[in-house]
Design a protein around this motif. Sequence first.
Motif, PDB file in Angstrom:
ATOM      1  N   THR A 127     -57.270  20.359  30.701  1.00  0.00           N
ATOM      2  CA  THR A 127     -57.331  19.788  32.039  1.00  0.00           C
ATOM      3  C   THR A 127     -58.078  20.732  32.972  1.00  0.00           C
ATOM      4  N   PRO A 156     -57.028  22.124  36.404  1.00  0.00           N
ATOM      5  CA  PRO A 156     -56.020  22.196  37.482  1.00  0.00           C
ATOM      6  C   PRO A 156     -56.609  22.787  38.751  1.00  0.00           C
ATOM      7  N   SER A 190     -47.024  21.830  32.995  1.00  0.00           N
ATOM      8  CA  SER A 190     -48.408  21.791  32.553  1.00  0.00           C
ATOM      9  C   SER A 190     -48.590  20.869  31.361  1.00  0.00           C
TER      10      SER A 190
END
Length: 888
Positions: A224, A226, A216
């Motif tokens: 982010t 994901p 990660s």
Amino acid sequence: MVAAKNSDLELSQDSLESPLFQSIHDCVFFAVQVLEHQFQVLSSLDKGTLKLLTENERLLCFSPALQGRLRAAYEGSVAKVSLAMPPSAQAVSFQPETDNRANFSSDRAFHTFKKQRDVFYEVLREWEDRHEEPGWDFEKGLGSRIRAMMGQLSAACSHSHFVRLFQKQLLQMCQSPGGAGGTVLGEAPDVLSMLGADKLGRLRRLQERLVAPQSSGGPCPPPTFPGCQGFFRDFILSASSFQFNQHLMDSLSLKIRELNGLALPQHEPGDEDGESDVDWQGERRQFAVVLLSLRLLAKFLGFVAFLPYRGPEPPPTRELQDSILVLRSQVPPVLDVRALLQQGLRARRAVLTVPWLVEFLSFADHIVPLLDYYRSIFTLLLHVHRSLVLSQDNEGEMCFLNKLLLLAVLGWLFQIPTFPEDLFFLEEGQVDALEVDTAASEHGLDSVPVVDQQLLYICCPYIGELRKLLASWVSGSSGRSGGFVRKITPTTTTGLGAQAPQTSQGLQAQLAQAFFHNQPPSLRRTVEFVAERIGSNCVKHIKATLVADLVHQAESLLQEQRVTQGQKGGDPAQLLEILCSQLCPHGTQALSQGREFCQRKSPGAVRALLPEETPAAVLSSAENIAVGLATEKACAWLSANITALIRREVKAAVSRTLRAQGPEPAARGERRGCSRACEHHAPLPSHLISEIKDVLSLAAGPRDPDEGVSPEHLEQLLGQMGQTLRCRQFLCPPAEQHLAKCSVELASLLVADQIPVLGPPPQHRLERGQARRLLHMLLSLWKDDFQGPVPLQLLLSPRNVGLLADTRPREWDLLLFLLRELVEKGLMGRMEIEACLGSLHEVQWPGDFSEELATLFNLFLAEPHMPEPQRRTCELVQPNRGTVLAQS
């Protein structure tokens, strides 16, 4: 090991410039030392991570003691963490309350929204099928279709409906570990569980290694999106619609306020009844759902709100930065997050408020921390971070895992490049005026253990890097390229699905999910509510029936044992073990009775809560699902705790029986009950206590100047007290203790002559002979009729002795008379009275009163010392009067 040269061991003058970390040996040694200092954090990780740490060979070489401590923590740990596979994207079910024709301005708007809904799910399906293909680009593949769809949503009501659909689909797909899909805490049916493989554990580990992302981004990854979150981010960017963005920000802000102010249930850890754990599991899961929803909504709110201002670099010049600051300072925030943060800290709900606020602020641009509004928020968060100290859970403080979650998310936020480093050097005096107290009260979420290891790994996926790295160390070997070669043992798929019970259970769960997907959300909430309450009530019913019957059997068996063994009785611990060995096997009946209870009660509860217009097929399916869920909840708790519950209740019953029988029946004689000739005509203790309190209240202040009590009434009242004490048909120990305290208060008022007497004004005071006669009656009651301890020390308490200070003229003869009688009748010892009189000198009295008190003390000391009379047998077995005084 790398052999160290002699030159490497010679330190330079400046230790900071010495090449200490150029040796692999030094690096590993330093890493192990860091782990030793963070053992408290390591011991709170999940069981799998602890196992990987104990198997590390380097740890054994450099610190065998740490490995031993980790092994002990592993053996005592019960925390497990598992990753779930991302499911396929399922459409949000039709909402008749908000999506029907009545909620649109025209038929055209209604049909346009239905078309756009279909287009949205077509785009979503195509993204799901093609986003992992090499070279596929979201903008090129779907951008034009998304912008064309946005162009048709011209009416404001259409935008609001589509934003509602967008937000619900976001929560349904992304409320999972790492945002990769799945449901919270394993609510959805697990695919591997339905396979029914023999080596299910190996398949789960293989699934995590193949499906979970390898990394990660290190210990401090950038914010982010994901998994499925990437679709919604790219959709917002490709739509490029300011109308859609504004409606989306309004909807997200409203939902955040609603969830943040939700009154979450709180568990009472001091509850002795274990069946509350059944409810607590649902409450803990509800907190996890709310927290993960808030973090997801806040992340997208921050992304959309700061999207127009985000850039790779800060403003190049100071003049441009100042002009932007002047302009941005006039723009109100999209959500008053500072007020919500302050409310959360005051209400001791930081464990709920801070994590989603961190997600919101993680997308701030370079100018946001320079604004006064947001700078105060960053300063307050920094103060909260400094106030948190990782220590073991103490009473009234924040729970350990709650602190660890806050420290992890705040530490990650402070490492984001947009966070201003100068805030770290602010003085504590510059913190906002809000007083932040991290010690949680008993009414806040912070002091409740709502965070577990599963939720910690979900909210902080970078903590999972340690687990993945350790797994790589154990299962692989380092290559020359710097990566890890991981060996995956193949597992055959022969015989998958051969076990009918596991496959049937998994299919039932999947069918239930499909059933609820096509029904209104209220139906699912109703069924889950019924299952939770019926499961909890089933546990209470088993305790009130089966366990109560076993307790009655234990009492009967105990009586038989004592009759068989005679007056000796036997060892209580041995008797308890014999009874438990005979009764605990009957606990197996609890499961069958629990299933019968759930099958009998659940259908009626579902029918009572659902509308009468519900179709018969839907009603039947809902009843069957409620029965299955309630049975699962109740039987899971009963199978784990029924034996301990029976043992606890039997032990309590045995203790009550032994206490009631008493250790020395011969010493008690007839003093535990009334005589055989008693006809039980004495006044009730409750009525007598009320009458005595009426007399005592007159001394505090009569309501009428002519109000008072006659000496005859006082004698009659003391006579009734003697009758009640001798007839113990309705007298319980608390009532007797209350009567004893009231009698002492009455004696103090008699000594101080504070009881108003009926009659002409000159006769408003008791005569000395009448007062002495009443005191004699009280002394006789204390000596002969009270079986419990009498708090006679209250006679010499500062409050009661201070009553004499208001008497003019002061007369001490009654008090001296009472003290002499107490000694002569053996109710108090001379040493005890002298200690009480001596303590009165420490109180601040008026000058003349202090002198008279000293004279009384000298008169009492001048009397000849008499030998202490023999105490009564009942007094010898009673607790110390000092203890009783403190309790009263």
